[in-house]
Design a protein around this motif. Structure first.
Motif, PDB file in Angstrom:
ATOM      1  N   LEU A  58       8.476  13.864  -8.826  1.00  0.00           N
ATOM      2  CA  LEU A  58       8.214  13.239 -10.122  1.00  0.00           C
ATOM      3  C   LEU A  58       8.656  14.247 -11.171  1.00  0.00           C
ATOM      4  O   LEU A  58       8.234  15.401 -11.153  1.00  0.00           O
ATOM      5  N   VAL A  59       9.546  13.827 -12.066  1.00  0.00           N
ATOM      6  CA  VAL A  59      10.126  14.739 -13.052  1.00  0.00           C
ATOM      7  C   VAL A  59       9.393  14.568 -14.378  1.00  0.00           C
ATOM      8  O   VAL A  59       9.405  13.491 -14.974  1.00  0.00           O
ATOM      9  N   LEU A  60       8.746  15.654 -14.813  1.00  0.00           N
ATOM     10  CA  LEU A  60       8.042  15.640 -16.090  1.00  0.00           C
ATOM     11  C   LEU A  60       9.056  15.728 -17.225  1.00  0.00           C
ATOM     12  O   LEU A  60      10.177  16.226 -17.049  1.00  0.00           O
ATOM     13  N   GLU A  61       8.653  15.284 -18.398  1.00  0.00           N
ATOM     14  CA  GLU A  61       9.563  15.277 -19.558  1.00  0.00           C
ATOM     15  C   GLU A  61      10.090  16.671 -19.900  1.00  0.00           C
ATOM     16  O   GLU A  61      11.180  16.799 -20.431  1.00  0.00           O
ATOM     17  N   ASP A  62       9.331  17.724 -19.565  1.00  0.00           N
ATOM     18  CA  ASP A  62       9.790  19.083 -19.863  1.00  0.00           C
ATOM     19  C   ASP A  62      10.670  19.659 -18.750  1.00  0.00           C
ATOM     20  O   ASP A  62      11.054  20.824 -18.789  1.00  0.00           O
ATOM     21  N   GLY A  63      10.991  18.837 -17.724  1.00  0.00           N
ATOM     22  CA  GLY A  63      11.886  19.255 -16.653  1.00  0.00           C
ATOM     23  C   GLY A  63      11.188  19.750 -15.394  1.00  0.00           C
ATOM     24  O   GLY A  63      11.838  19.874 -14.347  1.00  0.00           O
ATOM     25  N   ARG A  64       9.909  20.043 -15.459  1.00  0.00           N
ATOM     26  CA  ARG A  64       9.201  20.460 -14.246  1.00  0.00           C
ATOM     27  C   ARG A  64       9.212  19.324 -13.233  1.00  0.00           C
ATOM     28  O   ARG A  64       9.188  18.150 -13.610  1.00  0.00           O
ATOM     29  N   ARG A  65       9.234  19.714 -11.957  1.00  0.00           N
ATOM     30  CA  ARG A  65       9.258  18.723 -10.880  1.00  0.00           C
ATOM     31  C   ARG A  65       8.025  18.896 -10.003  1.00  0.00           C
ATOM     32  O   ARG A  65       7.746  19.994  -9.536  1.00  0.00           O
ATOM     33  N   ILE A  66       7.331  17.785  -9.795  1.00  0.00           N
ATOM     34  CA  ILE A  66       6.161  17.762  -8.926  1.00  0.00           C
ATOM     35  C   ILE A  66       6.573  17.031  -7.649  1.00  0.00           C
ATOM     36  O   ILE A  66       6.806  15.823  -7.662  1.00  0.00           O
ATOM     37  N   GLY A  67       6.690  17.773  -6.559  1.00  0.00           N
ATOM     38  CA  GLY A  67       7.098  17.192  -5.286  1.00  0.00           C
ATOM     39  C   GLY A  67       6.027  16.277  -4.721  1.00  0.00           C
ATOM     40  O   GLY A  67       4.834  16.528  -4.873  1.00  0.00           O
ATOM     41  N   VAL A  68       6.455  15.227  -4.059  1.00  0.00           N
ATOM     42  CA  VAL A  68       5.535  14.273  -3.448  1.00  0.00           C
ATOM     43  C   VAL A  68       5.606  14.454  -1.933  1.00  0.00           C
ATOM     44  O   VAL A  68       6.696  14.455  -1.353  1.00  0.00           O
ATOM     45  N   ARG A  69       4.422  14.635  -1.345  1.00  0.00           N
ATOM     46  CA  ARG A  69       4.326  14.759   0.111  1.00  0.00           C
ATOM     47  C   ARG A  69       3.456  13.619   0.633  1.00  0.00           C
ATOM     48  O   ARG A  69       2.476  13.243  -0.010  1.00  0.00           O
ATOM     49  N   ALA A  70       3.826  13.106   1.795  1.00  0.00           N
ATOM     50  CA  ALA A  70       3.026  12.057   2.430  1.00  0.00           C
ATOM     51  C   ALA A  70       1.726  12.687   2.926  1.00  0.00           C
ATOM     52  O   ALA A  70       1.746  13.614   3.724  1.00  0.00           O
ATOM     53  N   ALA A  71       0.607  12.189   2.420  1.00  0.00           N
ATOM     54  CA  ALA A  71      -0.708  12.708   2.806  1.00  0.00           C
ATOM     55  C   ALA A  71      -1.122  12.150   4.166  1.00  0.00           C
ATOM     56  O   ALA A  71      -0.823  10.997   4.480  1.00  0.00           O
ATOM     57  N   PRO A  72      -1.824  12.945   4.954  1.00  0.00           N
ATOM     58  CA  PRO A  72      -2.360  12.411   6.215  1.00  0.00           C
ATOM     59  C   PRO A  72      -3.334  11.264   5.942  1.00  0.00           C
ATOM     60  O   PRO A  72      -4.082  11.306   4.964  1.00  0.00           O
ATOM     61  N   GLU A  73      -3.277  10.248   6.805  1.00  0.00           N
ATOM     62  CA  GLU A  73      -4.174   9.097   6.675  1.00  0.00           C
ATOM     63  C   GLU A  73      -4.433   8.502   8.058  1.00  0.00           C
ATOM     64  O   GLU A  73      -3.708   8.805   9.007  1.00  0.00           O
ATOM     65  N   PRO A  74      -5.456   7.661   8.194  1.00  0.00           N
ATOM     66  CA  PRO A  74      -5.774   7.078   9.504  1.00  0.00           C
ATOM     67  C   PRO A  74      -4.683   6.106   9.961  1.00  0.00           C
ATOM     68  O   PRO A  74      -4.336   5.177   9.241  1.00  0.00           O
ATOM     69  N   LEU A  75      -4.155   6.356  11.157  1.00  0.00           N
ATOM     70  CA  LEU A  75      -3.071   5.548  11.712  1.00  0.00           C
ATOM     71  C   LEU A  75      -3.364   5.209  13.165  1.00  0.00           C
ATOM     72  O   LEU A  75      -4.257   5.795  13.784  1.00  0.00           O
ATOM     73  N   LEU A  76      -2.575   4.288  13.689  1.00  0.00           N
ATOM     74  CA  LEU A  76      -2.564   4.002  15.114  1.00  0.00           C
ATOM     75  C   LEU A  76      -1.235   4.485  15.675  1.00  0.00           C
ATOM     76  O   LEU A  76      -0.170   4.162  15.135  1.00  0.00           O
ATOM     77  N   GLU A  77      -1.319   5.274  16.733  1.00  0.00           N
ATOM     78  CA  GLU A  77      -0.130   5.713  17.463  1.00  0.00           C
ATOM     79  C   GLU A  77       0.039   4.776  18.641  1.00  0.00           C
ATOM     80  O   GLU A  77      -0.901   4.547  19.407  1.00  0.00           O
ATOM     81  N   ILE A  78       1.248   4.215  18.775  1.00  0.00           N
ATOM     82  CA  ILE A  78       1.517   3.204  19.793  1.00  0.00           C
ATOM     83  C   ILE A  78       2.625   3.711  20.708  1.00  0.00           C
ATOM     84  O   ILE A  78       3.679   4.144  20.230  1.00  0.00           O
ATOM     85  N   ARG A  79       2.358   3.659  21.999  1.00  0.00           N
ATOM     86  CA  ARG A  79       3.351   4.043  23.000  1.00  0.00           C
ATOM     87  C   ARG A  79       3.448   2.925  24.028  1.00  0.00           C
ATOM     88  O   ARG A  79       2.496   2.190  24.248  1.00  0.00           O
ATOM     89  N   GLY A  80       4.607   2.829  24.634  1.00  0.00           N
ATOM     90  CA  GLY A  80       4.833   1.792  25.646  1.00  0.00           C
ATOM     91  C   GLY A  80       6.239   1.245  25.498  1.00  0.00           C
ATOM     92  O   GLY A  80       7.173   1.989  25.182  1.00  0.00           O
ATOM     93  N   ASP A  81       6.402  -0.045  25.693  1.00  0.00           N
ATOM     94  CA  ASP A  81       7.697  -0.719  25.566  1.00  0.00           C
ATOM     95  C   ASP A  81       7.988  -0.873  24.064  1.00  0.00           C
ATOM     96  O   ASP A  81       7.719  -1.924  23.462  1.00  0.00           O
ATOM     97  N   LEU A  82       8.518   0.195  23.459  1.00  0.00           N
ATOM     98  CA  LEU A  82       8.627   0.244  21.995  1.00  0.00           C
ATOM     99  C   LEU A  82       9.443  -0.880  21.371  1.00  0.00           C
ATOM    100  O   LEU A  82       9.019  -1.422  20.348  1.00  0.00           O
TER     101      LEU A  82
END
Length: 156
Positions: A58-82
């Motif tokens: 996200l680029v602030l009006e003064d040129g600084r950049r705030i990087g965006v990272r995907a935050a950990p969250e509750p998910l389901l991991e699925i394995r098998g016949d993908l």
């Protein structure tokens, strides 16, 4: 009241001097007050709702950049016949992160039961979520009002 610096643009996949961790849902935004890990309070004020991806800034009006990272969250991991399991997930228009040896979807007990019934190995995990984008040029998987016309004879 002090005016907050505004982030009015998004730079795709670029380095930044500070960062913010946001969940999948929180990375779909237009206007919101946020605070970076380094304590910078700012207002996201984009011209339209945008899908902000892990690694964007996200680029602030003064040129600084705030990087965006995907935050950990509750998910389901699925394995098998993908391929088969991915088809069933996609048929429900559910966002899905596709990896060589597993699929990741948001935690959902109904989908977990369905997938287990299809022979999948399903387990709960907490991880960053970066699902595939939509097939019609959108950054998000959309429902049936997703910006294109279906053949009237086509049924879901």
């Amino acid at each position: 009241m002090i005016a907050l610096p505004r982030a009015t643009t998004v730079a795709r996949q670029t380095p930044a001097s500070d960062h913010i961790d946001l969940t999948y849902d929180a990375r779909f935004l237009r206007r919101k007050r946020l605070e970076s890990a380094g304590g910078i309070a700012f207002l996201v004020d984009l011209p339209e709702t945008s899908d902000i991806r892990d690694g964007d800034a996200l680029v602030l009006e003064d040129g600084r950049r705030i990087g965006v990272r995907a935050a950990p969250e509750p998910l389901l991991e699925i394995r098998g016949d993908l391929p088969r399991l991915a088809w069933h997930i996609g048929n429900r228009h559910t966002p899905c992160q596709i990896e060589p040896d597993r699929l990741l979807i948001r935690a959902d007990h109904v989908l977990a039961k369905m997938l287990a019934g299809l022979g999948a190995e399903v387990r709960e995990v907490t991880a960053p979520f970066t699902p595939e984008g939509g097939a019609y040029g959108h950054g998000r998987t959309m429902g049936h009002s997703h910006g294109h016309d279906h053949d009237p004879a086509h049924e879901h």
